[in-house]
Design a protein around this motif. Structure first.
Motif: not given
Length: 539
Positions: A280, A285, A287, A289, A389, A493
């Motif tokens: 990170h 990238y 995100e 979940k 995130p 992702t």
């Protein structure tokens, strides 16, 4: 050959009943059936007094075209699919390529490395933990002596978290290329029992997984692969061009060394939290979940066998009974069973000091006294951990720390009688159900170790599950906390080429990247990512 599905026969049928049923289904005489092979066998126990075995078989008949023509609209009679694995690429014979790197030697990393090795790419495999035998000793050090090695435990080391599990080899993935068959076939080559190729719900068990992991390593090394254990990745070397495009150039390792690499499979598992933070911080990238949180719940296996199979409980073909249950609660939460381990034990699964996390494990025999499963509640980022995130990691850690303190700050786990949990009072002793968790449990109040909305949902679901499975809600049933690592709380992702959405050369894979759940699906994802790496290297 033809594949015939959904052939149901009584549990106690004679051997000759199966070929007779094939002939009846195909409307052919016995002499027209040349041979047959069982592809899969499951059971239908909805009627406990008349349990049926359900077969899928491949058959060879004398006039296949005529038989198939009769059943052209019947989905249960089809041409046998070609399940052989076909490689998508082959490394240049003379070499001249930069070797791909696989980070992590769990199921996903193992199969990514195996496929790359079989295609001739001689991968380098990095794992922060130890070889599986040494790792097993370290894991037992926590279970027996309450001594945690943060780099070698249930989560980290050769074989990944799946090594200390039930070894379940089924999933809900639908793959027209039958990559799951490739996984099962390679497992059998590595020493798994051949029946995993035919059982509807195959499993292996921890002890067999250990020897299989060693065999897979020998195969990969024999094909030119190279393992580097006790090697942690502490940084990425990413080059950004004038247009802002990012490409991976290499890896910074924990000992200060540098490994040049431009094709890296990131198969780090769902508990590599420090590596998540490094990725990170490097701008990869990511995100958040959804995942789930709850406890492990234990019942005597005999209760579950009787509830599922009635008078047929204990039949050797049926084995130890399983269950899969769920309930949608009035507060909008879904409660469900997770990773059910028949005839198994609840184990310590933490990888960080000062925290307690649980998981379930079974051996191949599944003959321990208790059944256990995750009893968990689904949560999601928008509702429960918005913003950063990495917020899901913080939430996991918070409740694992609470469980550590509630258990006595010595890696014992907090536990509670189900009756006390429903009544909203702490347990001071346990009842007739003996907990299996090692290194031990401390009776307490699990409501102090879980979010209020999780507690409320679990209390609503328990009597519902008790109506579905007699004995599930017995007051002496033991609940042990906490179950926080059902899946990764984030997703790195990737695009259609399986590379990171914003970092070329980095291939997120498996559970840790948010693309799998369990041994089989993680292994299949490893194959797909290895193929993507090979295609990219050909360009």
């Amino acid at each position: 050959m033809l594949r015939v599905s959904n052939l149901a026969l009584p549990l106690h049928h004679a051997d000759e009943a199966l070929p007779a049923a094939i002939c009846k289904r195909l409307r052919i005489g016995a002499r027209e059936l040349t041979r047959f092979a069982i592809v899969r066998r499951g059971n239908d126990a909805r009627d406990k007094s008349d349990i049926q075995l359900v077969y899928v078989v491949d058959v060879q008949v004398k006039n296949e075209g005529a038989v198939l023509a009769r059943f052209r609209k019947d989905r249960n009679v089809q041409v046998t699919p070609d399940t052989r694995y076909k490689f998508v690429a082959q490394a240049p014979a003379g070499g001249g390529f930069k070797r791909p790197v696989v980070i992590g030697a769990g199921p996903c990393g193992l199969f990514a490395a195996l496929i790359l090795a079989q295609m001739g790419y001689r991968p380098i495999i990095l794992d922060r933990g130890k070889v599986v035998r040494e790792r097993t000793k370290d894991t037992w050090g926590l279970w027996r002596k309450s001594v945690l090695n943060p780099e070698s435990n249930v989560q980290f080391g050769e074989g990944g978290a799946g090594t200390f599990s039930d070894g379940k080899l089924y999933s809900r993935i639908k793959d027209p290329r039958h990559l799951d068959r490739k996984v099962l076939t390679e497992f059998v080559k590595a020493g798994a029992p051949p029946e995993i190729l035919t059982e509807a719900h195959p499993h292996i068990g921890t002890f067999r997984l250990v020897t299989m992991v060693e065999s897979l390593r020998e195969t990969i090394e024999g094909l030119g692969g190279e393992y580097r254990f006790s090697t942690r990745v502490d940084g990425l070397d990413i080059e950004t061009d004038a247009d802002g495009n990012r490409r991976l150039q290499g890896l910074h390792l924990h000992d200060g060394s540098y490994l040049e690499a431009d094709h890296v499979v990131m198969a780090i598992g769902h508990s590599a939290r420090d590596t998540f933070a490094i990725l990170h911080a490097a701008g990869v990238y990511v995100e958040p979940k959804p995942f789930s949180i709850g406890v492990r719940i234990e019942h005597p296996q005999s209760w579950i066998d009787t509830a599922r199979f009635g008078a047929n409980a204990g039949h050797p073909i049926l084995g130890a009974a399983e269950y899969h249950i769920s309930h949608h609660c009035s507060n909008g939460r879904t409660v469900y069973s997770f990773c059910m381990c028949p005839g198994g034990t609840v184990v310590a699964a933490t990888s960080e000091e000062g925290r307690v996390a649980t998981n379930g494990m079974s051996q191949y025999s599944r003959n321990e006294r208790n059944a256990n499963s995750g009893f968990v509640v689904a949560i999601d980022p928008a509702r429960d951990y918005p913003g950063d995130p990495l917020a899901g990691l913080a939430l996991q850690r918070h409740w694992e720390e609470r469980a550590f303190v509630a258990g006595g700050s010595n890696y014992k786990a907090p536990a509670q009688r189900l009756g006390d949990f429903l009544a909203g009072k702490p347990s001071t002793t346990l009842g007739t159900v003996t907990p299996s968790y090692r290194p031990g449990v401390t009776p307490t109040d699990l409501a102090d170790c879980l979010p209020d909305y999780v507690v409320a949902a679990m209390r609503e679901a328990i009597p519902v599950f008790g109506r579905q499975i007699p004995g599930y809600d017995h007051p002496d049933v033991v609940m042990t906390g906490v179950e926080t690592r059902t899946s990764s709380p984030l997703r790195f992702t990737r695009g259609s080429d399986f590379q990171s959405l914003n970092t070329a050369g980095l291939f997120p894979a498996g559970e840790g990247a948010g693309y799998a759940g369990g041994i089989l699906s993680a292994s299949v994802d490893g194959i797909k990512v290895a193929e993507a790496v090979a295609r990219s290297m050909e360009q």
